[in-house]
Structure formats: structure tokens, C-alpha cells
Design a protein around this motif. Structure first.
Motif, PDB file in Angstrom:
ATOM      1  N   PHE A  37       0.840  -1.197   0.000  1.00 17.25           N
ATOM      2  CA  PHE A  37       0.000   0.000   0.000  1.00 17.25           C
ATOM      3  C   PHE A  37       0.877   1.249   0.000  1.00 17.25           C
ATOM      4  O   PHE A  37       1.839   1.354   0.778  1.00 17.25           O
ATOM      5  N   ARG A  38       0.518   2.221  -0.854  1.00 23.83           N
ATOM      6  CA  ARG A  38       1.270   3.464  -0.930  1.00 23.83           C
ATOM      7  C   ARG A  38       0.325   4.647  -1.096  1.00 23.83           C
ATOM      8  O   ARG A  38      -0.830   4.502  -1.471  1.00 23.83           O
ATOM      9  N   TYR A  39       0.893   5.825  -0.840  1.00 20.71           N
ATOM     10  CA  TYR A  39       0.116   7.073  -0.933  1.00 20.71           C
ATOM     11  C   TYR A  39       1.037   8.164  -1.440  1.00 20.71           C
ATOM     12  O   TYR A  39       2.084   8.437  -0.856  1.00 20.71           O
ATOM     13  N   ASP A  40       0.654   8.787  -2.576  1.00 23.51           N
ATOM     14  CA  ASP A  40       1.412   9.910  -3.128  1.00 23.51           C
ATOM     15  C   ASP A  40       0.750  11.222  -2.705  1.00 23.51           C
ATOM     16  O   ASP A  40      -0.490  11.337  -2.717  1.00 23.51           O
ATOM     17  N   TYR A  41       1.555  12.209  -2.381  1.00 25.00           N
ATOM     18  CA  TYR A  41       1.012  13.499  -1.946  1.00 25.00           C
ATOM     19  C   TYR A  41       2.040  14.586  -2.234  1.00 25.00           C
ATOM     20  O   TYR A  41       3.214  14.300  -2.513  1.00 25.00           O
ATOM     21  N   ARG A  42       1.592  15.831  -2.170  1.00 26.77           N
ATOM     22  CA  ARG A  42       2.493  16.970  -2.338  1.00 26.77           C
ATOM     23  C   ARG A  42       2.514  17.763  -1.034  1.00 26.77           C
ATOM     24  O   ARG A  42       1.479  17.987  -0.407  1.00 26.77           O
ATOM     25  N   ILE A  43       3.717  18.194  -0.622  1.00 26.02           N
ATOM     26  CA  ILE A  43       3.874  18.995   0.588  1.00 26.02           C
ATOM     27  C   ILE A  43       5.037  19.955   0.386  1.00 26.02           C
ATOM     28  O   ILE A  43       6.101  19.578  -0.120  1.00 26.02           O
ATOM     29  N   ASN A  44       4.796  21.211   0.708  1.00 23.76           N
ATOM     30  CA  ASN A  44       5.826  22.253   0.576  1.00 23.76           C
ATOM     31  C   ASN A  44       6.413  22.284  -0.832  1.00 23.76           C
ATOM     32  O   ASN A  44       7.617  22.444  -1.022  1.00 23.76           O
ATOM     33  N   GLY A  45       5.546  22.071  -1.823  1.00 24.24           N
ATOM     34  CA  GLY A  45       5.975  22.171  -3.216  1.00 24.24           C
ATOM     35  C   GLY A  45       6.704  20.964  -3.757  1.00 24.24           C
ATOM     36  O   GLY A  45       7.214  20.998  -4.887  1.00 24.24           O
ATOM     37  N   ARG A  47       6.800  16.494  -4.302  1.00 24.20           N
ATOM     38  CA  ARG A  47       6.019  15.264  -4.322  1.00 24.20           C
ATOM     39  C   ARG A  47       6.721  14.214  -3.468  1.00 24.20           C
ATOM     40  O   ARG A  47       7.944  14.042  -3.553  1.00 24.20           O
ATOM     41  N   GLU A  48       5.955  13.530  -2.638  1.00 20.39           N
ATOM     42  CA  GLU A  48       6.502  12.469  -1.798  1.00 20.39           C
ATOM     43  C   GLU A  48       5.601  11.250  -1.855  1.00 20.39           C
ATOM     44  O   GLU A  48       4.416  11.349  -2.198  1.00 20.39           O
ATOM     45  N   THR A  49       6.176  10.111  -1.506  1.00 21.77           N
ATOM     46  CA  THR A  49       5.416   8.861  -1.461  1.00 21.77           C
ATOM     47  C   THR A  49       5.591   8.229  -0.090  1.00 21.77           C
ATOM     48  O   THR A  49       6.722   8.088   0.403  1.00 21.77           O
ATOM     49  N   LEU A  50       4.458   7.857   0.506  1.00 22.47           N
ATOM     50  CA  LEU A  50       4.481   7.159   1.793  1.00 22.47           C
ATOM     51  C   LEU A  50       4.206   5.680   1.545  1.00 22.47           C
ATOM     52  O   LEU A  50       3.183   5.329   0.951  1.00 22.47           O
ATOM     53  N   THR A  51       5.124   4.831   1.984  1.00 21.68           N
ATOM     54  CA  THR A  51       4.877   3.385   1.948  1.00 21.68           C
ATOM     55  C   THR A  51       4.141   3.027   3.234  1.00 21.68           C
ATOM     56  O   THR A  51       4.711   3.080   4.323  1.00 21.68           O
ATOM     57  N   ILE A  52       2.866   2.663   3.100  1.00 22.42           N
ATOM     58  CA  ILE A  52       2.016   2.443   4.277  1.00 22.42           C
ATOM     59  C   ILE A  52       2.252   1.067   4.873  1.00 22.42           C
ATOM     60  O   ILE A  52       2.268   0.901   6.098  1.00 22.42           O
ATOM     61  N   GLY A  53       2.446   0.078   4.045  1.00 24.70           N
ATOM     62  CA  GLY A  53       2.703  -1.259   4.570  1.00 24.70           C
ATOM     63  C   GLY A  53       2.446  -2.337   3.547  1.00 24.70           C
ATOM     64  O   GLY A  53       1.804  -2.115   2.510  1.00 24.70           O
ATOM     65  N   LYS A  54       2.932  -3.523   3.824  1.00 28.81           N
ATOM     66  CA  LYS A  54       2.779  -4.679   2.935  1.00 28.81           C
ATOM     67  C   LYS A  54       1.463  -5.386   3.228  1.00 28.81           C
ATOM     68  O   LYS A  54       1.062  -5.543   4.384  1.00 28.81           O
ATOM     69  N   TYR A  55       0.777  -5.823   2.169  1.00 28.02           N
ATOM     70  CA  TYR A  55      -0.484  -6.533   2.320  1.00 28.02           C
ATOM     71  C   TYR A  55      -0.221  -8.007   2.619  1.00 28.02           C
ATOM     72  O   TYR A  55       0.707  -8.613   2.075  1.00 28.02           O
ATOM     73  N   GLY A  56      -1.063  -8.602   3.482  1.00 30.28           N
ATOM     74  CA  GLY A  56      -0.971 -10.032   3.704  1.00 30.28           C
ATOM     75  C   GLY A  56      -0.994 -10.404   5.170  1.00 30.28           C
ATOM     76  O   GLY A  56      -1.111  -9.546   6.061  1.00 30.28           O
ATOM     77  N   ALA A  57      -0.867 -11.709   5.424  1.00 32.55           N
ATOM     78  CA  ALA A  57      -0.947 -12.241   6.784  1.00 32.55           C
ATOM     79  C   ALA A  57       0.146 -11.673   7.686  1.00 32.55           C
ATOM     80  O   ALA A  57      -0.045 -11.485   8.894  1.00 32.55           O
ATOM     81  N   PRO A  82       4.245  12.770   6.201  1.00 34.63           N
ATOM     82  CA  PRO A  82       4.086  11.435   6.781  1.00 34.63           C
ATOM     83  C   PRO A  82       5.301  10.537   6.544  1.00 34.63           C
ATOM     84  O   PRO A  82       5.676   9.742   7.415  1.00 34.63           O
ATOM     85  N   ALA A  83       5.922  10.661   5.371  1.00 31.88           N
ATOM     86  CA  ALA A  83       7.092   9.830   5.075  1.00 31.88           C
ATOM     87  C   ALA A  83       8.266  10.181   5.987  1.00 31.88           C
ATOM     88  O   ALA A  83       8.950   9.296   6.509  1.00 31.88           O
ATOM     89  N   ALA A  84       8.486  11.495   6.178  1.00 32.31           N
ATOM     90  CA  ALA A  84       9.572  11.928   7.057  1.00 32.31           C
ATOM     91  C   ALA A  84       9.303  11.507   8.497  1.00 32.31           C
ATOM     92  O   ALA A  84      10.207  11.098   9.224  1.00 32.31           O
ATOM     93  N   GLN A  85       8.022  11.603   8.914  1.00 32.84           N
ATOM     94  CA  GLN A  85       7.636  11.192  10.261  1.00 32.84           C
ATOM     95  C   GLN A  85       7.904   9.702  10.460  1.00 32.84           C
ATOM     96  O   GLN A  85       8.406   9.276  11.502  1.00 32.84           O
ATOM     97  N   LYS A  86       7.584   8.913   9.475  1.00 36.45           N
ATOM     98  CA  LYS A  86       7.789   7.468   9.570  1.00 36.45           C
ATOM     99  C   LYS A  86       9.275   7.137   9.654  1.00 36.45           C
ATOM    100  O   LYS A  86       9.695   6.280  10.431  1.00 36.45           O
ATOM    101  N   ARG A  87      10.088   7.838   8.860  1.00 36.24           N
ATOM    102  CA  ARG A  87      11.547   7.615   8.903  1.00 36.24           C
ATOM    103  C   ARG A  87      12.099   7.966  10.279  1.00 36.24           C
ATOM    104  O   ARG A  87      12.949   7.255  10.831  1.00 36.24           O
ATOM    105  N   ALA A  88      11.610   9.095  10.828  1.00 35.90           N
ATOM    106  CA  ALA A  88      12.088   9.529  12.145  1.00 35.90           C
ATOM    107  C   ALA A  88      11.743   8.505  13.221  1.00 35.90           C
ATOM    108  O   ALA A  88      12.559   8.187  14.088  1.00 35.90           O
ATOM    109  N   GLU A  89      10.504   7.975  13.157  1.00 39.42           N
ATOM    110  CA  GLU A  89      10.096   6.976  14.146  1.00 39.42           C
ATOM    111  C   GLU A  89      10.899   5.694  13.999  1.00 39.42           C
ATOM    112  O   GLU A  89      11.271   5.053  14.982  1.00 39.42           O
ATOM    113  N   ARG A  90      11.182   5.313  12.730  1.00 41.86           N
ATOM    114  CA  ARG A  90      11.978   4.109  12.486  1.00 41.86           C
ATOM    115  C   ARG A  90      13.395   4.283  13.021  1.00 41.86           C
ATOM    116  O   ARG A  90      13.958   3.380  13.654  1.00 41.86           O
TER     117      ARG A  90
END
Length: 399
Positions: A37-45, A47-57, A82-90
Motif C-alpha cells: 500500500f502506498r500514498y502519493d502526496y504533495r507537501i511544501n511544493g 512530491r513524496e510517497t508514503l509506503t504504508i505497509g505490505k499486504y498479507g498475513a 508522513p514519510a519523514a515522520q515514519k523515517r524519524a520513528e523508524r
């Protein structure tokens, strides 16, 4: 729009491809069949992509992906990537147990005078960070810390070597007090095993104050004498000034003890401003004195003060008790308590004139002619702060 049935039916192709859901959510299907699952969005001019997670068991389902999408869309609306936030948490999870994380939190949180904190930060940056900063808290060993301190000592800086050992120990205590299940590898290293100093240079560290005064309560020494040792540390008076102290010199109402000129080294009366803790000790002396004119009467003749050697004997007995199994603390004398107070108060950033007045040290030269200030209020506040800090160290706080 996607459904779980449709996602399960997606087959891999010769190259990665996308299938859209709604609200900007989509899945990618890799050449190996992995659905993400992914999500493309624009922020501060941009384009970024957030990898939300892998589908499955072993990943997430469609409903969970849509919930995470809503959170991500809200972050974007608030100007958060969201992508930067996820990287920071990781990265936070990856580095959570690294020494540098706890060291920097400790240095940010510890309540000290600016000059004292600056010294700790500089020592960490210069002598600790490169060696231990990226190491996991669980993999740093006692032998490694000892070896590192030896290298610092060999460059001609034994005091810094001890300071480094104490700072590392403080970082571990900080982490342990906040629920982390670490063992403190620095606790097994006595300062005396790193370096010893000539007696005239002897000052106690906060850790030694904690060790000594807790052990003092376990010894069989006279009750009044044990309290007298702490009283000297709190008030910074000379041994002889306390040994010969009389009740008519103490003003309980104004919390001041005035030592008469004939008993002062400089031949001038000296005011000792009493902290709440010092007053409590004097109350204990009252019980101990049993009507004697002296705060600390002799055991045989209550009309005479204790022997001048009594307090050093109490200290020596306590040190012997502490070192009964291994060397944990170096010898010191009553006079070293005054030096300890002076050194640590200077490290806390207090004014040298206030400290020197409290020690009844006489200034020399032109400055002595012009500076006749008593600094009464400043000394009262300083000695109360000092007594509070000593109590914290004895309890094991901020060593």
C-alpha cells in the motif's frame, strides 16, 4: 476501488505496476508478487510517497491501510510529511538503545548551573561520544570503560578520567530510573582504581558523598559525631570551630551561628548561616549534649568538648567499613569536606566571593581593602541550595 478479494487476485507481471483504491491510496504489485500500500502526496511544493505497509498475513489488510491513509492525509493538511515522520520513528526505534540517545537526553534534562552543565556537555563531546556514542547500552562493558579512562589518564588528565567514569555512570542511572532494564557497567569501577590524588588535592565527588554518608549510618560510631561530620559538610566550617562551639553562639530565631573572634583563624567573628538541614542537626546535638555548654561534649567530661581527633577517627572508621571487601573510596579528612564544598559550589556556578566568605577565607591585597561585603542573603540562599543538593546526592539523585 479495491477490495480484499480483488487484491488477492492480483498477479505479478514483468514489471512493477499500480492499482488505485480511493483518496489517493493505491497498491503496487512487484515482479515477485508482493503487494504494498502506498500514498502519493504533495507537501511544501514537492512530491513524496508514503509506503504504508505490505499486504498479507504478515502485514496489514485493506481496512488498516485506509485507516493509516486517513492519518497521513491529516498530517499533510497540517504541513507534516508522513514519510519523514515514519523515517524519524523508524530511526528512533533503531537508535533507542544507543548510548548517545540517553546521554543527550540526560544532558538536556539534568538540572545544573549553566557552567557545570557546559562542562559535562564538553566532556561528553570530547571524551565519550566518539568512543561510546553509537554503541548499544547493553554492549558497553566495564572493561571497556576502565580501558578508556586509563587512556585519558595516560594523557595526563586523571581528574578528567574520573569525571568521564562518573558521567557514563550518570547516563546509565538516568536510563535505569526511567524504567530501562540496563546494568550500569560503570558502577563496578571505583574512582580510586582510576586515579588517586595527594591529600591536599582531595575532594569528594557526589558519588562518594552518597557512598560515604549512607555507609556512615551503618557504622557503630557515636551518634553525635556522625551528625557532626555531615554538619561540617553543610556549613563548611573548620573542625576546631565546631569542636569548640557553644550553645550561646547559636541564634535559632535568625538561623545563624556566630563564631567569636577569639576562635577564628583571622581573629574576626564569623557568621555561619544555617540551612534547614543544619538546624535539624543542631536539634540533634541538643539531645546529645545533655545540658553541656558545648554542642559536642566529651563522653567522659560533659563540661569539655570532644577531642579534636574524634571526627577524623569517625571518618577513618567509616572508610574502613566501606573498603572492607574492596577499595571503593580513598582516604579523606575533615578538612577535605571544606575543600569538597568549595569545589562543588564553584562547579555549580556560585559566586567566588560568597564561597570564600562562607569558608571564612580572608582576601588579600587591594581587593581585601575595598570588598567588605558580608553577602549575608546570598550566602543563606547558597548554603540552603548546597544542603538540598547534598541531601539529593545522599539519596542517590543526580550523582
Amino acid at each position: 476501488m479495491l477490495t480484499d478479494t480483488k487484491i488477492k487476485s492480483l498477479k505479478p507481471k514483468d514489471k512493477l505496476y499500480k492499482v488505485a483504491d480511493r483518496d489517493g491510496l493505491y497498491v503496487t504489485v512487484s515482479v515477485t508478487g508482493t503487494v504494498t500500500f502506498r500514498y502519493d502526496y504533495r507537501i511544501n511544493g514537492r512530491r513524496e510517497t508514503l509506503t504504508i505497509g505490505k499486504y498479507g498475513a504478515d502485514g496489514i489488510n485493506l481496512a488498516e491501510a485506509r485507516e493509516r491513509l486517513m492519518i497521513a492525509r491529516k498530517q499533510v493538511s497540517e504541513g507534516i510529511s508522513p514519510a519523514a515522520q515514519k523515517r524519524a520513528e523508524r530511526n528512533q526505534i533503531r537508535n533507542a538503545d544507543r548510548f548517545c540517545v540517553f546521554a543527550e537526553k540526560y544532558l538536556a534534562d539534568v538540572q545544573l548551573a549553566e557552567s557545570t552543565k557546559a562542562l559535562r556537555v564538553a566532556t561528553y563531546e570530547r571524551d565519550i561520544k566518539d568512543t561510546f556514542g553509537n554503541r548499544l547500552m547493553t554492549e558497553i562493558t566495564t572493561d571497556e570503560i576502565r580501558s578508556h579512562c586509563e587512556k585519558i589518564k595516560e594523557r595526563g588528565a586523571p581528574s578528567t578520567a574520573i569525571f568521564v567514569r562518573d558521567l557514563i555512570a550518570n547516563v546509565y542511572r538516568y536510563a535505569i530510573q526511567r524504567g530501562h532494564k540496563f546494568t550500569n557497567p560503570a558502577d563496578a569501577i571505583a574512582n580510586s582504581s582510576i586515579a588517586t590524588f595527594k591529600k591536599r588535592e582531595r575532594t569528594l565527588t557526589p558519588r562518594e558523598i552518597h557512598l560515604f554518608f549512607n555507609a556512615l549510618e551503618e557504622t557503630q560510631s557515636d551518634f553525635g559525631l556522625k551528625k557532626a561530620v555531615k554538619f561540617i559538610l553543610l556549613t563548611l566550617v573548620r573542625k576546631g570551630e565546631l569542636v569548640n562551639a557553644k550553645w550561646d553562639e547559636v541564634d535559632f530565631k535568625n538561623k545563624v551561628w556566630t563564631i567569636p573572634a577569639e576562635r577564628m583563624k583571622a581573629g574576626r567573628a564569623h557568621n555561619v548561616y544555617l540551612s534547614e538541614q543544619a538546624i535539624d542537626l543542631i536539634v540533634a546535638f541538643q539531645i546529645y549534649s545533655e545540658g553541656s555548654p558545648y554542642l559536642l561534649p566529651g563522653r567522659v567530661n560533659r563540661q569539655q568538648p570532644i577531642a579534636s581527633s574524634s571526627l577524623n577517627r569517625v571518618i577513618a572508621n567509616c572508610i574502613k567499613h566501606i573498603n572492607r571487601n574492596e577499595q571503593l573510596i580513598d582516604d579523606f579528612t575533615v578538612h577535605d569536606l571544606r575543600r569538597t564544598g568549595s569545589t562543588l559550589l564553584h562547579e555549580m556556578g556560585f559566586n567566588s566571593d560568597w564561597i570564600e566568605k562562607s569558608l571564612a577565607h580572608e582576601q588579600q591585597g587591594v581587593r581585601a581593602v575595598y570588598n567588605k561585603a558580608e553577602y549575608a542573603q546570598q550566602r543563606k540562599e547558597m548554603l540552603q541550595h548546597w544542603a538540598n543538593k547534598v541531601d539529593e546526592w545522599i539519596k542517590g539523585v543526580d550523582l
